[in-house]
Design a protein around this motif. Structure first.
Motif, PDB file in Angstrom:
ATOM      1  N   PRO A  51       0.838  -1.208   0.000  1.00  0.00           N
ATOM      2  CA  PRO A  51       0.000   0.000   0.000  1.00  0.00           C
ATOM      3  C   PRO A  51       0.868   1.251   0.000  1.00  0.00           C
ATOM      4  CG  PRO A  51      -0.810  -1.591   1.601  1.00  0.00           C
ATOM      5  CD  PRO A  51       0.506  -2.114   1.122  1.00  0.00           C
ATOM      6  N   GLU A  53       0.472   4.085   1.125  1.00  0.00           N
ATOM      7  CA  GLU A  53       0.517   4.812   2.398  1.00  0.00           C
ATOM      8  C   GLU A  53       1.584   4.272   3.341  1.00  0.00           C
ATOM      9  OE1 GLU A  53      -2.135   3.383   1.158  1.00  0.00           O
ATOM     10  OE2 GLU A  53      -3.387   5.053   0.465  1.00  0.00           O
ATOM     11  N   ASN A  54       2.026   3.046   3.119  1.00  0.00           N
ATOM     12  CA  ASN A  54       3.028   2.429   3.987  1.00  0.00           C
ATOM     13  C   ASN A  54       4.463   2.662   3.522  1.00  0.00           C
ATOM     14  OD1 ASN A  54       0.859   1.452   5.424  1.00  0.00           O
ATOM     15  ND2 ASN A  54       0.950  -0.608   4.549  1.00  0.00           N
ATOM     16  N   THR A  55       4.646   3.292   2.381  1.00  0.00           N
ATOM     17  CA  THR A  55       5.989   3.488   1.849  1.00  0.00           C
ATOM     18  C   THR A  55       6.632   4.738   2.458  1.00  0.00           C
ATOM     19  OG1 THR A  55       5.211   4.828  -0.021  1.00  0.00           O
ATOM     20  CG2 THR A  55       5.315   2.430  -0.329  1.00  0.00           C
ATOM     21  N   TYR A  58       5.939   8.008   0.342  1.00  0.00           N
ATOM     22  CA  TYR A  58       4.648   8.683   0.483  1.00  0.00           C
ATOM     23  C   TYR A  58       4.540   9.364   1.848  1.00  0.00           C
ATOM     24  CZ  TYR A  58      -0.334   9.626   0.499  1.00  0.00           C
ATOM     25  OH  TYR A  58      -1.561  10.264   0.564  1.00  0.00           O
ATOM     26  N   GLN A  59       5.026   8.730   2.883  1.00  0.00           N
ATOM     27  CA  GLN A  59       4.952   9.325   4.213  1.00  0.00           C
ATOM     28  C   GLN A  59       5.733  10.636   4.272  1.00  0.00           C
ATOM     29  OE1 GLN A  59       6.370   6.117   6.652  1.00  0.00           O
ATOM     30  NE2 GLN A  59       4.518   4.893   6.389  1.00  0.00           N
ATOM     31  N   LYS A  62       3.754  13.223   2.157  1.00  0.00           N
ATOM     32  CA  LYS A  62       2.567  13.710   2.869  1.00  0.00           C
ATOM     33  C   LYS A  62       2.957  14.726   3.926  1.00  0.00           C
ATOM     34  CE  LYS A  62      -1.509  12.087   5.405  1.00  0.00           C
ATOM     35  NZ  LYS A  62      -2.200  10.883   5.958  1.00  0.00           N
ATOM     36  N   TRP A  86       1.714  12.796  -6.456  1.00  0.00           N
ATOM     37  CA  TRP A  86       0.896  12.776  -5.230  1.00  0.00           C
ATOM     38  C   TRP A  86       0.494  14.172  -4.784  1.00  0.00           C
ATOM     39  CZ3 TRP A  86       5.219   9.286  -2.949  1.00  0.00           C
ATOM     40  CH2 TRP A  86       5.031   7.969  -3.373  1.00  0.00           C
TER      41      TRP A  86
END
Length: 302
Positions: A51, A53-55, A58-59, A62, A86
């Motif tokens: 996912p 969101e777990n990388t 991406y964190q 964000k 993103w």
């Protein structure tokens, strides 16, 4: 080449060639057997997409988006190719680096990632309008770890994000627009030529010229520089840029870093990207090609 060798070896009736081919095949299978076994015995979850969101990419992205940076982000690793898919953040380089006409940001970013020297790297980032720099450590889950010395900014820059293996530092940032004197413009795009320029854009006594994007094609520079000073705008120059200040058009010039330089500004500046003649001609040719293709399809329908 190996497949061609095996095909050649087994063809015909030469027993020596066939024996050599068999030895090679057995050696290859023996050498790769353990790797094949590890591959086929992995759990099914190992083959499932992670996912996003777990990388770590991406964190970090964000977190950066939540800060609403006014300056640029110098991302490294795979993040620099995914960040703008993103979040709409200004960055140095990015997904289409091979198509950038101004190569100075790409060259400076390469120096920052690969040169262990810190002072020059920080100077280059300030000249590019960088506010945040992302560094992936050697144990990061990000596979593309391209910093030769990931700890080079420790104790030098403010650390604002740290998950143990992925770190974000913040540089002091005022604006993408600066009031400078003509002699303070860098003579060339080299870190040693940036000393006077960086000192000038950091001088607290000078008025702040706030650069604000109105949309993708329009930029406004608030306030005006003191009389006799230039506006150094850390935005890549292109022939399609037009600028107006005090009710008249101002010439848009290119500086030694490939950025925009404005002279004779009498107040706030409004810049708009209107494209070049080449772009407009290509757009017309493209439209005519589509019309011609559709016309032929209609004519030969059937």
């Amino acid at each position: 080449g190996l497949a061609a060798f095996l095909r050649f070896a087994v063809s015909g009736g030469n027993r020596v060639r066939q024996g050599c081919a068999a030895v090679v095949a057995v050696a290859l299978m023996a050498g790769g057997a353990s790797q094949l076994w590890r591959y086929v015995t992995q759990p099914r979850s190992a083959f499932m997409p992670v996912p996003v969101e777990n990388t770590p990419e991406y964190q970090a992205a964000k977190w950066l988006a939540a800060q609403q940076p006014q300056g640029r982000v110098l991302a490294s690793g795979g993040l620099r190719f995914r960040l703008n898919s993103w979040f709409d953040l200004q960055q140095v380089g990015g997904a289409f680096e091979s198509g950038l006409r101004n190569r100075t940001p790409v060259h400076f970013a390469y120096h920052v990632r690969t040169d262990p020297e810190v002072v020059g790297s920080v100077r280059e980032m300030k000249a590019l309008g960088v506010e945040y720099v992302v560094v992936h450590g050697q144990k990061s889950a990000e596979h593309y770890r391209d910093y030769k010395n990931p700890g080079k900014f420790e104790g030098v820059l403010e650390k604002v994000y740290d998950n143990g293996n992925d770190v974000i530092y913040r540089l002091p940032f005022r604006s993408l627009a600066h009031a400078i004197r003509a002699e303070e413009e860098p003579a060339r795009a080299h870190r040693d030529a940036l000393v006077g320029y960086v000192l000038a854009i950091e001088e607290a006594s000078r008025p702040t010229l706030t650069a604000r994007w109105l949309d993708a094609n329009r930029l406004r520079v608030e306030n005006a520089p003191p009389a006799g000073m230039l506006v150094s705008l850390q935005v890549t120059f292109d022939e399609g840029w037009r600028a107006w200040s005090g009710g008249r058009e101002v010439a848009v010039e290119k500086d030694s870093l490939g950025f925009i330089k404005l002279r004779g500004v009498a107040g706030p500046v409004d810049l708009q990207y209107r494209g070049t003649l080449e772009q407009k001609c290509c757009a017309v040719l493209s439209a005519l090609s589509w019309i011609g293709a559709l016309g032929l399809l209609w004519k030969n329908r059937g």
